[in-house]
Design an enzyme around this catalytic site. Structure first.
Site, PDB file in Angstrom:
ATOM      1  N   LYS A 170      30.513  -5.686 -61.592  1.00 21.70           N
ATOM      2  CA  LYS A 170      30.755  -6.725 -60.587  1.00 21.70           C
ATOM      3  C   LYS A 170      31.811  -6.284 -59.551  1.00 21.70           C
ATOM      4  O   LYS A 170      32.543  -5.305 -59.770  1.00 21.70           O
ATOM      5  CB  LYS A 170      31.198  -8.006 -61.295  1.00 21.70           C
ATOM      6  N   TYR A 206      21.153 -15.993 -60.212  1.00 19.69           N
ATOM      7  CA  TYR A 206      21.873 -16.890 -61.130  1.00 19.69           C
ATOM      8  C   TYR A 206      21.271 -18.296 -61.162  1.00 19.69           C
ATOM      9  O   TYR A 206      21.956 -19.242 -61.531  1.00 19.69           O
ATOM     10  CB  TYR A 206      23.344 -16.960 -60.733  1.00 19.69           C
ATOM     11  N   PHE A 231      30.413 -24.169 -61.401  1.00 13.29           N
ATOM     12  CA  PHE A 231      30.912 -22.884 -60.882  1.00 13.29           C
ATOM     13  C   PHE A 231      29.848 -22.093 -60.116  1.00 13.29           C
ATOM     14  O   PHE A 231      30.114 -20.984 -59.650  1.00 13.29           O
ATOM     15  CB  PHE A 231      31.474 -22.023 -62.032  1.00 13.29           C
ATOM     16  N   ARG A 249      25.693  -6.769 -74.951  1.00 13.54           N
ATOM     17  CA  ARG A 249      26.486  -8.011 -75.023  1.00 13.54           C
ATOM     18  C   ARG A 249      27.727  -7.789 -75.900  1.00 13.54           C
ATOM     19  O   ARG A 249      28.809  -8.281 -75.603  1.00 13.54           O
ATOM     20  CB  ARG A 249      25.647  -9.170 -75.581  1.00 13.54           C
ATOM     21  N   THR A 292      32.546 -13.964 -72.441  1.00  9.97           N
ATOM     22  CA  THR A 292      32.546 -14.281 -71.006  1.00  9.97           C
ATOM     23  C   THR A 292      33.964 -14.377 -70.448  1.00  9.97           C
ATOM     24  O   THR A 292      34.255 -13.863 -69.372  1.00  9.97           O
ATOM     25  CB  THR A 292      31.794 -15.614 -70.773  1.00  9.97           C
ATOM     26  N   ARG A 324      35.203  -6.299 -71.178  1.00 13.99           N
ATOM     27  CA  ARG A 324      35.900  -7.432 -70.560  1.00 13.99           C
ATOM     28  C   ARG A 324      37.339  -7.548 -71.036  1.00 13.99           C
ATOM     29  O   ARG A 324      38.217  -7.966 -70.280  1.00 13.99           O
ATOM     30  CB  ARG A 324      35.110  -8.715 -70.795  1.00 13.99           C
ATOM     31  N   ASN A 345      35.087 -11.104 -64.370  1.00 11.81           N
ATOM     32  CA  ASN A 345      35.024 -10.512 -65.713  1.00 11.81           C
ATOM     33  C   ASN A 345      34.287  -9.175 -65.740  1.00 11.81           C
ATOM     34  O   ASN A 345      33.784  -8.747 -66.777  1.00 11.81           O
ATOM     35  CB  ASN A 345      34.455 -11.515 -66.714  1.00 11.81           C
ATOM     36  N   HIS A 385      28.144  -7.878 -65.825  1.00 12.88           N
ATOM     37  CA  HIS A 385      27.058  -8.787 -66.218  1.00 12.88           C
ATOM     38  C   HIS A 385      26.153  -8.045 -67.182  1.00 12.88           C
ATOM     39  O   HIS A 385      25.933  -6.839 -67.038  1.00 12.88           O
ATOM     40  CB  HIS A 385      26.230  -9.216 -64.997  1.00 12.88           C
ATOM     41  N   GLU A 430      15.306  -9.698 -65.024  1.00 12.62           N
ATOM     42  CA  GLU A 430      16.436  -9.211 -64.220  1.00 12.62           C
ATOM     43  C   GLU A 430      16.214  -7.775 -63.743  1.00 12.62           C
ATOM     44  O   GLU A 430      16.594  -7.418 -62.618  1.00 12.62           O
ATOM     45  CB  GLU A 430      17.736  -9.319 -65.021  1.00 12.62           C
TER      46      GLU A 430
HETATM   47  O1  CDP Z   1      28.127 -13.441 -68.013  1.00 13.02           O
HETATM   48  P1  CDP Z   1      27.854 -14.223 -69.272  1.00 13.02           P
HETATM   49  O2  CDP Z   1      26.404 -14.180 -69.679  1.00 13.02           O
HETATM   50  O3  CDP Z   1      28.795 -13.847 -70.371  1.00 13.02           O
HETATM   51  O4  CDP Z   1      28.228 -15.747 -68.941  1.00 13.02           O
HETATM   52  P2  CDP Z   1      27.335 -16.931 -68.346  1.00 13.02           P
HETATM   53  O5  CDP Z   1      27.625 -18.147 -69.124  1.00 13.02           O
HETATM   54  O6  CDP Z   1      25.894 -16.522 -68.210  1.00 13.02           O
HETATM   55  O7  CDP Z   1      27.951 -17.152 -66.902  1.00 13.02           O
HETATM   56  C1  CDP Z   1      27.635 -16.292 -65.834  1.00 13.02           C
HETATM   57  C2  CDP Z   1      28.914 -15.941 -65.116  1.00 13.02           C
HETATM   58  O8  CDP Z   1      29.442 -17.118 -64.522  1.00 13.02           O
HETATM   59  C3  CDP Z   1      30.046 -15.425 -66.006  1.00 13.02           C
HETATM   60  O9  CDP Z   1      29.971 -14.049 -66.253  1.00 13.02           O
HETATM   61  C4  CDP Z   1      31.264 -15.771 -65.199  1.00 13.02           C
HETATM   62  O10 CDP Z   1      31.550 -14.754 -64.254  1.00 13.02           O
HETATM   63  C5  CDP Z   1      30.854 -17.027 -64.456  1.00 13.02           C
HETATM   64  N1  CDP Z   1      31.458 -18.221 -65.060  1.00 13.02           N
HETATM   65  C6  CDP Z   1      32.504 -18.849 -64.399  1.00 13.02           C
HETATM   66  O11 CDP Z   1      32.925 -18.400 -63.338  1.00 13.02           O
HETATM   67  N2  CDP Z   1      33.092 -19.970 -64.957  1.00 13.02           N
HETATM   68  C7  CDP Z   1      32.648 -20.470 -66.122  1.00 13.02           C
HETATM   69  N3  CDP Z   1      33.220 -21.540 -66.634  1.00 13.02           N
HETATM   70  C8  CDP Z   1      31.594 -19.842 -66.802  1.00 13.02           C
HETATM   71  C9  CDP Z   1      31.004 -18.708 -66.248  1.00 13.02           C
HETATM   72 MG    MG Z   2      24.705 -14.944 -68.766  1.00 13.27          MG
END
Ligand code: CDP
Ligand code: MG
Length: 136
Positions: free
Chosen positions: A12, A52, A60, A88, A94, A105, A115, A118, A129
């Site tokens: 990212k 997304y 968010f 993962r 996350t 991370r 973070n 992705h 994807e």
């Molecule tokens: O990336 P990951 O699959 O771990 O998390 P996700 O739940 O799919 O969320 C996608 C992205 O949204 C995360 O990697 C974060 O960068 C962002 N996010 C955020 O900014 N605030 C949150 N409360 C949750 C996710």
């Molecule tokens: Mg995700």
């Protein structure tokens, strides 16, 4: 028999900006991933919104899409046995605060939004994807 699988990884903007591309790629390689495709690109917010879309109802969502389109990213197809799960695990939680020692991370993430990486969350989404970024 090999049970190779592919997953989509993105380095990212926060990590590209800090020149962490090679360090992060080394972590993938050390864990046995092959980087079979990669490109450094910058996407439009409208493309981030498509990527997304699953998060479109989340509070968010808009900030997330602004962020992913805010600077260069490195998009990669990673290949390995159980690539989706393995990636993962290597990425960590996350929220970097919750990520375990030894994860990307934990090491490089700044905050829940910045973070650093992705990774696809299922084999089905990995296919979608990968096709999103590498549809040639
Ligand atoms: O990336 P990951 O699959 O771990 O998390 P996700 O739940 O799919 O969320 C996608 C992205 O949204 C995360 O990697 C974060 O960068 C962002 N996010 C955020 O900014 N605030 C949150 N409360 C949750 C996710
Ligand atoms: Mg995700």
């Amino acid at each position: 028999m090999s049970n190779n699988e592919q997953t989509l990884s993105i380095i990212k903007p926060d990590a590209v900006e800090r020149n962490l591309e090679n360090e992060i790629k080394d972590m993938f390689k050390k864990k046995g991933f092959l980087i079979v495709k990669e490109k450094k690109i910058q996407i439009e917010k409208s493309e981030a919104e498509k990527f997304y879309k699953v998060h479109e109802t989340k509070p968010f969502y808009s900030d997330l899409c602004d962020y992913l389109s805010s600077g260069p990213i490195v998009v990669m197809v990673l290949e390995k046995e159980n690539a989706v799960l393995s990636n993962r695990e290597l990425m960590g939680a996350t929220n970097p605060k919750d990520a375990r020692e030894g994860t990307i991370r934990k090491k490089y993430g700044i905050s829940i939004d910045k973070n650093s990486v992705h990774g696809s969350d299922s084999t089905e989404n990995a296919k979608i994807e990968i096709d999103f970024f590498f549809n040639d």
